[in-house]
Structures are given as structure tokens and as C-alpha cells.
Scaffold this motif. Structure first.
Motif, short mmCIF file in Angstrom:
data_model
loop_
_atom_site.label_atom_id
_atom_site.label_comp_id
_atom_site.label_asym_id
_atom_site.label_seq_id
_atom_site.Cartn_x
_atom_site.Cartn_y
_atom_site.Cartn_z
N THR A 86 0.85 -1.19 0.00
CA THR A 86 0.00 0.00 0.00
C THR A 86 0.88 1.24 0.00
O THR A 86 2.10 1.14 -0.19
CB THR A 86 -0.95 0.00 1.22
N GLN A 87 0.32 2.42 0.20
CA GLN A 87 1.09 3.65 0.22
C GLN A 87 0.49 4.62 1.22
O GLN A 87 -0.67 4.50 1.63
CB GLN A 87 1.12 4.30 -1.16
N ASN A 88 1.31 5.59 1.64
CA ASN A 88 0.86 6.57 2.62
C ASN A 88 -0.23 7.47 2.05
O ASN A 88 -0.27 7.74 0.84
CB ASN A 88 2.04 7.43 3.07
N HIS A 89 -1.07 7.97 2.95
CA HIS A 89 -2.08 8.95 2.57
C HIS A 89 -1.41 10.30 2.36
O HIS A 89 -0.34 10.58 2.90
CB HIS A 89 -3.12 9.10 3.68
N SER A 90 -2.07 11.15 1.60
CA SER A 90 -1.63 12.54 1.52
C SER A 90 -1.95 13.23 2.85
O SER A 90 -2.86 12.81 3.58
CB SER A 90 -2.34 13.27 0.37
N LEU A 91 -1.20 14.28 3.18
CA LEU A 91 -1.36 14.95 4.47
C LEU A 91 -2.76 15.53 4.61
O LEU A 91 -3.25 16.24 3.73
CB LEU A 91 -0.32 16.07 4.61
N GLY A 92 -3.43 15.21 5.73
CA GLY A 92 -4.77 15.72 5.99
C GLY A 92 -4.79 16.71 7.13
O GLY A 92 -3.76 17.01 7.75
N SER A 111 -5.19 11.29 11.67
CA SER A 111 -5.39 10.56 10.43
C SER A 111 -4.10 9.89 9.96
O SER A 111 -3.00 10.22 10.43
CB SER A 111 -5.90 11.50 9.33
N GLU A 112 -4.23 8.97 9.02
CA GLU A 112 -3.07 8.26 8.49
C GLU A 112 -2.13 9.21 7.75
O GLU A 112 -0.91 9.00 7.74
CB GLU A 112 -3.52 7.14 7.56
N LYS A 141 -13.96 7.53 7.98
CA LYS A 141 -13.48 6.21 7.59
C LYS A 141 -12.32 6.31 6.60
O LYS A 141 -11.36 5.53 6.67
CB LYS A 141 -14.62 5.40 6.98
N SER A 142 -12.38 7.29 5.70
CA SER A 142 -11.30 7.43 4.71
C SER A 142 -9.99 7.85 5.36
O SER A 142 -8.91 7.56 4.83
CB SER A 142 -11.71 8.45 3.65
N ASP A 143 -10.05 8.53 6.52
CA ASP A 143 -8.84 8.96 7.21
C ASP A 143 -8.09 7.80 7.87
O ASP A 143 -6.92 7.94 8.21
CB ASP A 143 -9.18 10.00 8.29
#
Length: 253
Positions: free
Chosen positions: A121-127, A132-133, A233-235
Motif C-alpha cells: 500500500t502507500q501513505n495517505h496525503s497529508l490531511g 489521520s493516516e 473512515k477514509s482517514d
């Protein structure tokens, strides 16, 4: 018109009797398969023999159409040819053949893989949410463990092998719906969700029961952890995906 009807009636009766299968055709003997109707019974099947080293001959033949159960173990490595050790794992599977649809199998699998975060998988963009992830990016060598169990169906066939003069090689495709769990070592949390496994296997029968071969396995899944605060949930979710190569062995009974 009446003469036409008279001609059609016996033809219909004859056709009905012709297409009804006898008990011998439904359950053929080895002699029927080998001598009388090999083109009918061995199109998708084979007659497999054990080799008797004491006598130097093949004996204890088995018609593969009588296979009903398949149990197998497999070891997996990453499908990335430059980084095979990005994923190391094991799998166990059991499949049973249906009696109505001859080449269809159904069963269950379980696997456990040790891998790296960026291999699946890959990291999330900064939120904006500090929990958050995206606010906790993993390094590429962060370790993760993926476990899954599921139910699925499969099909055994000879397609590519039509071009090879061999009777003891078979191809298989399987599709499983899985419950998936990922343990992330970076933040020591568990993620869970559902996914799919698709397999393509190429197997050699080395005897009447034992087989070995290789397989390609592609997995996708979506996993989520418990919320911290007001996370959406997306976070707190990840989409997983990876390709693995497997060495498989097992037996039919």
C-alpha cells in the motif's frame, strides 16, 4: 402434413433415447476410458500412473476425473522480481470438486504474509486531522503482517497445455472472497476488512495423488482501523494490493 408428423415422431423418440446417458457412461470404467472412449473422457482429464521402481513399470493407474478433494500448501514470495523478499508467506487451501459441474471446485483458504508497508500500500496525503493516516506517514521499510481467510470457487482445465504433449500437467484458476487483517508495526494497530484473491496455477501430477507446481496470486483488499476521535473512515483506511509467486504442493483424494 400428416406424413411429416409420422416421420418426426420416431425421430424424436430415437433422439431422446440416443442422448440419455447410461449408467456405464455416467460412471465409466478404466477400460472404457482407455480403450473405448478416450476422446470423450480424457479431453479435460488424464489417466495417471504411479511408477513401480521395483518392477520398472507404471502401475496403480487413476483416472483424474475421479478426483474429489484437493489439499495444498504453498510458500509465497513477492511478485516484484527486483525485491523477492518484500513479501514472505505461507498458504493452506482445501478444495472439493462438485459432482454436477464437473470441473468446478469450491473450498477455503488461509494465508499469512510478512511484508513491508510500501510493498502492499502507500501513505495517505497529508490531511487536517492530526490522528489521520496522512499525519503519520510510514517509512518504506515499516513492517506489516497480513492474514486472511476466505471462501471461493475454482476451475481446472487444460488450455495452454493443449500445445504440449503431456497428460500429467493441469491448470487451475481460483477466486476467493476473504476477511483480511493487517497488523501495522509502526503504530501497533490492527486494520481489518474484506478483499479478493485470484490465483492461476500450473501443476504437475507426479503420481496418482501427489502434485506440485507454481502459482500467481493477486490480492486486493480494503482495511480500516478503529476511529480515534472524530476521524472519518477514509482517514483511517488503506487500500491493499500485491502480486505474489507461490510454490505449491499437495495431494488429491
Amino acid at each position: 402434413m400428416k406424413y411429416l408428423l409420422l416421420l418426426l415422431i420416431p425421430a424424436h423418440v430415437f433422439a431422446a433415447g440416443f442422448f440419455d446417458l447410461s449408467e456405464e457412461e455416467l460412471n465409466p470404467s478404466s477400460e472404457d476410458i482407455l480403450i473405448k472412449k478416450p476422446e470423450k473422457y480424457q479431453r479435460d482429464e488424464s489417466m495417471i500412473y504411479n511408477f513401480n521402481s521395483n518392477l520398472g513399470i507404471r502401475d496403480q493407474r487413476r483416472y483424474t476425473g475421479e478426483d474429489r478433494n484437493r489439499f495444498s500448501l504453498a510458500g509465497h514470495i513477492s511478485g516484484d522480481y527486483e525485491h523477492f523478499n518484500n513479501l514472505l508467506g505461507a498458504e493452506v487451501a482445501y478444495m472439493r470438486r462438485t459432482t454436477r459441474y464437473n470441473q468446478i471446485w469450491y473450498g477455503a483458504q488461509f494465508f499469512a504474509h510478512n511484508t513491508y508497508f510500501d510493498a502492499i500500500t502507500q501513505n495517505h496525503s497529508l490531511g487536517t486531522n492530526p490522528n489521520s493516516e496522512g499525519a503519520n506517514p510510514r517509512p518504506g521499510d515499516s513492517k506489516a503482517k497480513v492474514m486472511a481467510g476466505g471462501l471461493g470457487v475454482g476451475y481446472r482445465f487444460k488450455l495452454l497445455l493443449e500445445f504440449l504433449p503431456t497428460e500429467d500437467w493441469f491448470e487451475n484458476i481460483d477466486v476467493f472472497v476473504n476477511y483480511v487483517q493487517m497488523n501495522d508495526s509502526f503504530i501497533d494497530r490492527k486494520y481489518a476488512g474484506y478483499g479478493l484473491t485470484t490465483n492461476y496455477g500450473l501443476h504437475k501430477r507426479s503420481g496418482t495423488s501427489f502434485f506440485y507446481g507454481g502459482k500467481l496470486s493477486y490480492n486486493i483488499a480494503s482495511v480500516t482501523r478503529e476511529a480515534i476521535g472524530n476521524e472519518s473512515k477514509s482517514d483511517r483506511s488503506f487500500a491493499l494490493g500485491w502480486l505474489s509467486l507461490g510454490l505449491e504442493l499437495g495431494f488429491f483424494y
